[in-house]
Design a protein around this motif. Structure first.
Motif, PDB file in Angstrom:
ATOM      1  N   GLU A 292       0.809  -1.210   0.000  1.00 27.39           N
ATOM      2  CA  GLU A 292       0.000   0.000   0.000  1.00 27.39           C
ATOM      3  C   GLU A 292       0.848   1.268   0.000  1.00 27.39           C
ATOM      4  O   GLU A 292       0.472   2.255   0.599  1.00 27.39           O
ATOM      5  CB  GLU A 292      -0.957   0.009   1.196  1.00 27.39           C
ATOM      6  N   ASP A 293       1.987   1.233  -0.674  1.00 31.51           N
ATOM      7  CA  ASP A 293       2.767   2.454  -0.758  1.00 31.51           C
ATOM      8  C   ASP A 293       2.120   3.385  -1.789  1.00 31.51           C
ATOM      9  O   ASP A 293       1.323   2.944  -2.614  1.00 31.51           O
ATOM     10  CB  ASP A 293       4.236   2.160  -1.067  1.00 31.51           C
ATOM     11  N   PRO A 294       2.430   4.660  -1.745  1.00 30.85           N
ATOM     12  CA  PRO A 294       1.759   5.627  -2.629  1.00 30.85           C
ATOM     13  C   PRO A 294       1.853   5.282  -4.112  1.00 30.85           C
ATOM     14  O   PRO A 294       0.886   5.478  -4.844  1.00 30.85           O
ATOM     15  CB  PRO A 294       2.483   6.940  -2.320  1.00 30.85           C
TER      16      PRO A 294
ATOM     17  N   ASN B 129       1.928   2.339  -5.525  1.00 33.78           N
ATOM     18  CA  ASN B 129       0.978   1.270  -5.835  1.00 33.78           C
ATOM     19  C   ASN B 129      -0.449   1.790  -5.846  1.00 33.78           C
ATOM     20  O   ASN B 129      -1.265   1.374  -6.673  1.00 33.78           O
ATOM     21  CB  ASN B 129       1.108   0.121  -4.836  1.00 33.78           C
ATOM     22  N   ILE B 130      -0.761   2.696  -4.930  1.00 34.08           N
ATOM     23  CA  ILE B 130      -2.110   3.271  -4.880  1.00 34.08           C
ATOM     24  C   ILE B 130      -2.367   4.092  -6.135  1.00 34.08           C
ATOM     25  O   ILE B 130      -3.415   3.954  -6.777  1.00 34.08           O
ATOM     26  CB  ILE B 130      -2.291   4.109  -3.606  1.00 34.08           C
ATOM     27  N   VAL B 131      -1.408   4.940  -6.509  1.00 32.56           N
ATOM     28  CA  VAL B 131      -1.559   5.753  -7.719  1.00 32.56           C
ATOM     29  C   VAL B 131      -1.732   4.856  -8.938  1.00 32.56           C
ATOM     30  O   VAL B 131      -2.592   5.099  -9.785  1.00 32.56           O
ATOM     31  CB  VAL B 131      -0.344   6.702  -7.894  1.00 32.56           C
ATOM     32  N   ARG B 132      -0.940   3.805  -9.025  1.00 30.22           N
ATOM     33  CA  ARG B 132      -1.036   2.887 -10.167  1.00 30.22           C
ATOM     34  C   ARG B 132      -2.403   2.213 -10.209  1.00 30.22           C
ATOM     35  O   ARG B 132      -3.013   2.093 -11.275  1.00 30.22           O
ATOM     36  CB  ARG B 132       0.081   1.842 -10.087  1.00 30.22           C
ATOM     37  N   ALA B 133      -2.913   1.784  -9.056  1.00 28.97           N
ATOM     38  CA  ALA B 133      -4.213   1.115  -9.016  1.00 28.97           C
ATOM     39  C   ALA B 133      -5.338   2.067  -9.432  1.00 28.97           C
ATOM     40  O   ALA B 133      -6.218   1.692 -10.214  1.00 28.97           O
ATOM     41  CB  ALA B 133      -4.480   0.566  -7.615  1.00 28.97           C
ATOM     42  N   VAL B 134      -5.294   3.300  -8.938  1.00 31.46           N
ATOM     43  CA  VAL B 134      -6.325   4.275  -9.290  1.00 31.46           C
ATOM     44  C   VAL B 134      -6.229   4.618 -10.776  1.00 31.46           C
ATOM     45  O   VAL B 134      -7.243   4.704 -11.476  1.00 31.46           O
ATOM     46  CB  VAL B 134      -6.215   5.541  -8.409  1.00 31.46           C
TER      47      VAL B 134
END
Length: 53
Positions: free
Chosen positions: A9-11, A13-18
């Motif tokens: 849940e690093d930033p 990975n979150i940006v990539r998922a969104v």
């Protein structure tokens, strides 16, 4: 020592998922055109905010 949820849940990975989600929305023909355009704009803004990744 991960806190608060799933691993990865690093930033970045979150940006990539969104970003991936927004791209999927923008490509789906059953989604109204205005929402697809909005998803494209959000994806571009997110990429800019994340340093162009």
């Amino acid at each position: 020592m991960s806190e608060g949820g799933a691993t990865g849940e690093d930033p970045q990975n979150i940006v990539r998922a969104v970003t991936d989600f927004l791209q999927q929305v923008a490509q789906r023909q059953e989604v109204p055109q205005d929402l697809r355009e909005r998803a494209d704009r959000l994806k571009a803004s997110l990429a800019g905010a994340a340093g162009g990744q």
